[in-house]
Scaffold this motif. Structure first.
Motif, mmCIF file in Angstrom:
data_model
loop_
_atom_site.group_PDB
_atom_site.id
_atom_site.type_symbol
_atom_site.label_atom_id
_atom_site.label_comp_id
_atom_site.label_asym_id
_atom_site.label_seq_id
_atom_site.Cartn_x
_atom_site.Cartn_y
_atom_site.Cartn_z
ATOM 1 N N ASP A 198 32.778 47.232 41.960
ATOM 2 C CA ASP A 198 32.642 45.983 41.205
ATOM 3 C C ASP A 198 33.659 45.872 40.078
ATOM 4 O O ASP A 198 33.474 45.111 39.122
ATOM 5 C CB ASP A 198 31.223 45.853 40.645
ATOM 6 N N SER A 199 34.748 46.615 40.198
ATOM 7 C CA SER A 199 35.757 46.627 39.130
ATOM 8 C C SER A 199 37.043 45.924 39.545
ATOM 9 O O SER A 199 38.140 46.325 39.137
ATOM 10 C CB SER A 199 36.069 48.076 38.732
ATOM 11 N N GLN A 200 36.933 44.890 40.376
ATOM 12 C CA GLN A 200 38.120 44.204 40.884
ATOM 13 C C GLN A 200 38.514 42.971 40.073
ATOM 14 O O GLN A 200 39.426 42.241 40.461
ATOM 15 C CB GLN A 200 37.896 43.798 42.338
ATOM 16 N N ALA A 201 37.850 42.749 38.952
ATOM 17 C CA ALA A 201 38.151 41.551 38.154
ATOM 18 C C ALA A 201 39.592 41.557 37.658
ATOM 19 O O ALA A 201 40.273 40.526 37.658
ATOM 20 C CB ALA A 201 37.180 41.445 36.979
ATOM 21 N N ASP A 245 35.467 31.333 46.831
ATOM 22 C CA ASP A 245 34.904 30.984 45.528
ATOM 23 C C ASP A 245 34.666 29.484 45.420
ATOM 24 O O ASP A 245 33.661 29.039 44.850
ATOM 25 C CB ASP A 245 35.841 31.430 44.403
ATOM 26 N N TYR A 270 42.045 40.597 40.425
ATOM 27 C CA TYR A 270 42.037 39.172 40.720
ATOM 28 C C TYR A 270 42.691 38.369 39.598
ATOM 29 O O TYR A 270 43.418 37.397 39.857
ATOM 30 C CB TYR A 270 40.615 38.683 40.967
ATOM 31 N N GLU A 271 42.478 38.776 38.360
ATOM 32 C CA GLU A 271 43.106 38.096 37.236
ATOM 33 C C GLU A 271 44.627 38.202 37.326
ATOM 34 O O GLU A 271 45.356 37.233 37.076
ATOM 35 C CB GLU A 271 42.606 38.685 35.919
#
Length: 531
Positions: free
Chosen positions: A507-510, A428, A513-514
């Motif tokens: 795409d649901s890995q937020a 990132d 990671y949070e």
């Protein structure tokens, strides 16, 4: 046929890989070495054991392969400093085919390349050839107090401007100073010009050449915190800062040079060339053919390195990263932004050896996928502190989020996730400066769960190639450049074979990671309060 023995001297073992002139791995051998943990935060290797294992790995390779230039004895001559490793210490995976095994050995040429664990440093007496102490491994944190003091004294900007590095015990300089200040008589010997220092490549070259060559390459030099990446020389101000005599320092050569000759303790009747030397992460950058600016790679090993080629200028890195020499070839220097993760494969080994949750890392994928998620568990593997982009050497590792519902499957899954999450931390940051592709290498790339998770977290395809040992391939390529086997990048790029590309799917890995960021920040806060 030209053959190259590439020595890949890593944190846990010494491998010898035989490459043919098409960069196919013909055979390989491996010898593990012991890890020493004398105190909390201290990590050491026996440099003489590493050299013995290097010779043994080559001997095993030589006995097994009939493509080499002579008929080899069944054992290396025994004696002080040259005991043959027990056969149970290595595993050999020969892929010799009929064509290779029937080659006329007398028509084959052979040379030796080296890639190595970086930052790990050895100090030895140049007359006796004996190290003054065990090698201090890159994971060792005994220099953290010195580094903290230098940061408090306002030295950060000067060190970064010259070396491209942050002041951290991960790099070699503080370890060398510790040895000189704490080993009886070492400081006096160094001032009399009796001691030499070097990273593992330097030590192996010195031993293989019987002390005739004391040299390192530009990539390893750039990881010592003593090398000026602008002048491409050892820096007087940095040497003075760490009180290290210049007489200890090796000659610095390009990656694609011939360093010397060796018979490998008499294994070969005639000397063979040592050519092509670079640190393991840099070897992987070359092995993944990241020759263009913006191309990058992730090496999954004991720790992990994320590096991106930034071209011919040593640019100031984004916050939390460092600038190193990427590689030198054809009279030019390519630089790289890099972030280093201290514990990735080491975390999995710890799960197996210390916690004994599974027998071997290869069993982890099935266990991890037996549960739908990590159950709120996060493993933060700060066994030697947190590396980039955090650079918190005082933080200790932890497993957070345990409940009565937690099973070993959740913990194992969280350990695997910690690898992908740490890589995302770095990518990132690098993506802010442009990252066109991510190539992956190392043993953990065989774990499909991990690679798919990595692609999902990065939202970028992860490219895996057929060569597990990209670092060794990079050394072999530099060897070929040194010996004029190849004369351009274009000649070797077609040798790269992609085996699998992991496309982003979930795409649901937020939330995952949070949760990771919260776990890391919790430990950093706790560490700060203790200070």
């Amino acid at each position: 046929m030209n053959y190259i023995i590439a020595i890949d001297q890593s944190t846990s073992a010494t491998k010898a890989l035989l490459f043919d002139e098409h960069c196919h791995v013909v055979a390989r051998s491996s010898v593990e070495h012991r890890q020493y943990y004398p105190q909390s935060g201290w990590v050491e290797h026996d440099a003489e054991e590493i050299y013995r294992n290097t010779v043994e790995a080559i001997r095993v390779l030589s006995v097994e392969c009939r493509v080499l230039s002579v008929e080899f004895a069944a054992a290396v001559p025994s004696g002080e400093g040259m005991a043959v490793a027990n056969s149970t210490l290595y595993t050999l995976h020969s892929t010799l085919n009929t064509q290779h095994s029937t080659l006329n050995a007398q028509h084959s040429t052979l040379s030796l390349a080296i890639t190595n664990q970086r930052e790990t440093v050895v100090v030895w007496n140049k007359t006796t050839g004996k190290p003054i102490a065990n090698a201090l491994v890159w994971q060792d944190t005994r220099g953290k107090d010195l580094c903290q003091q230098l940061r408090a004294d306002g030295m950060t900007d000067m060190v970064m401007a010259k070396s491209g590095l942050l002041i951290d015990p991960n790099f070699s300089a503080s370890g060398v100073k510790w040895l000189l200040d704490n080993i009886d008589g070492a400081r006096q010997q160094a001032e009399r010009g009796e001691l030499l220092m070097g990273t593992i490549d330097t030590w192996l070259i010195w031993k293989l050449t019987k002390g005739r060559v004391h040299a390192t390459d530009t990539t390893n030099a750039s990881r010592t915190m003593l090398f000026n990446i602008h002048t491409m020389q050892w820096d007087d101000d940095l040497l003075a800062l760490f009180d290290i005599p210049r007489s200890m320092m090796p000659e610095v050569k390009a990656c694609d040079e011939i360093y010397g000759e060796t018979t490998v303790e008499g294994l070969f009747p005639e000397p063979i060339a040592i050519a092509g030397v670079l640190g393991d992460s840099h070897g992987a950058l070359v092995g993944q053919m990241c020759f263009e600016r913006g191309s990058g790679k992730v090496t999954y090993g004991t720790g992990s390195s994320v590096m991106v080629n930034i071209g011919h200028e040593p640019l100031t890195p984004p916050q939390g990263l460092v600038t190193s020499v990427g590689f030198t070839a054809f009279g030019k220097t390519w630089y790289g932004f890099e972030g280093n993760i201290y514990s990735t494969g080491a975390t999995l080994k710890w799960m197996c050896d210390q916690l004994q949750l599974v027998g071997k890392p290869q069993e982890m994928e099935a266990l991890a996928t037996s549960v739908a998620d990590n159950g709120g568990v996060y493993v933060v593997p700060a066994f030697s502190g947190l590396g980039a982009p955090w650079w918190q050497s005082n933080v200790k590792g932890a497993i957070l989020g345990l409940t009565f519902a937690t099973t070993k499957a959740h913990v194992v899954r969280a350990a695997l996730e910690s690898i992908a999450l740490q890589v995302k931390d770095l990518v990132d940051v690098m993506a802010e400066r442009g990252l066109s592709e991510v190539c992956a290498d190392g043993g953990p790339t065989k774990n499909r769960f991990l690679m798919q998770l990595q692609a999902d977290l990065l939202r970028t395809p992860v490219i895996c190639t057929e060569v597990d040992d990209a670092s060794a391939l990079g050394a072999a390529i530099m060897n070929g450049f040194a010996r004029k086997q190849w004369n351009s990048f274009d000649e070797v790029i077609p040798l790269r074979k992609v085996t699998q590309i992991y496309q982003p799917q979930d795409d649901s890995q937020a939330a995952l990671y949070e949760g990771w960021r919260q776990a890391v920040n919790t430990l950093i806060t706790q560490s700060s309060l203790k200070l």
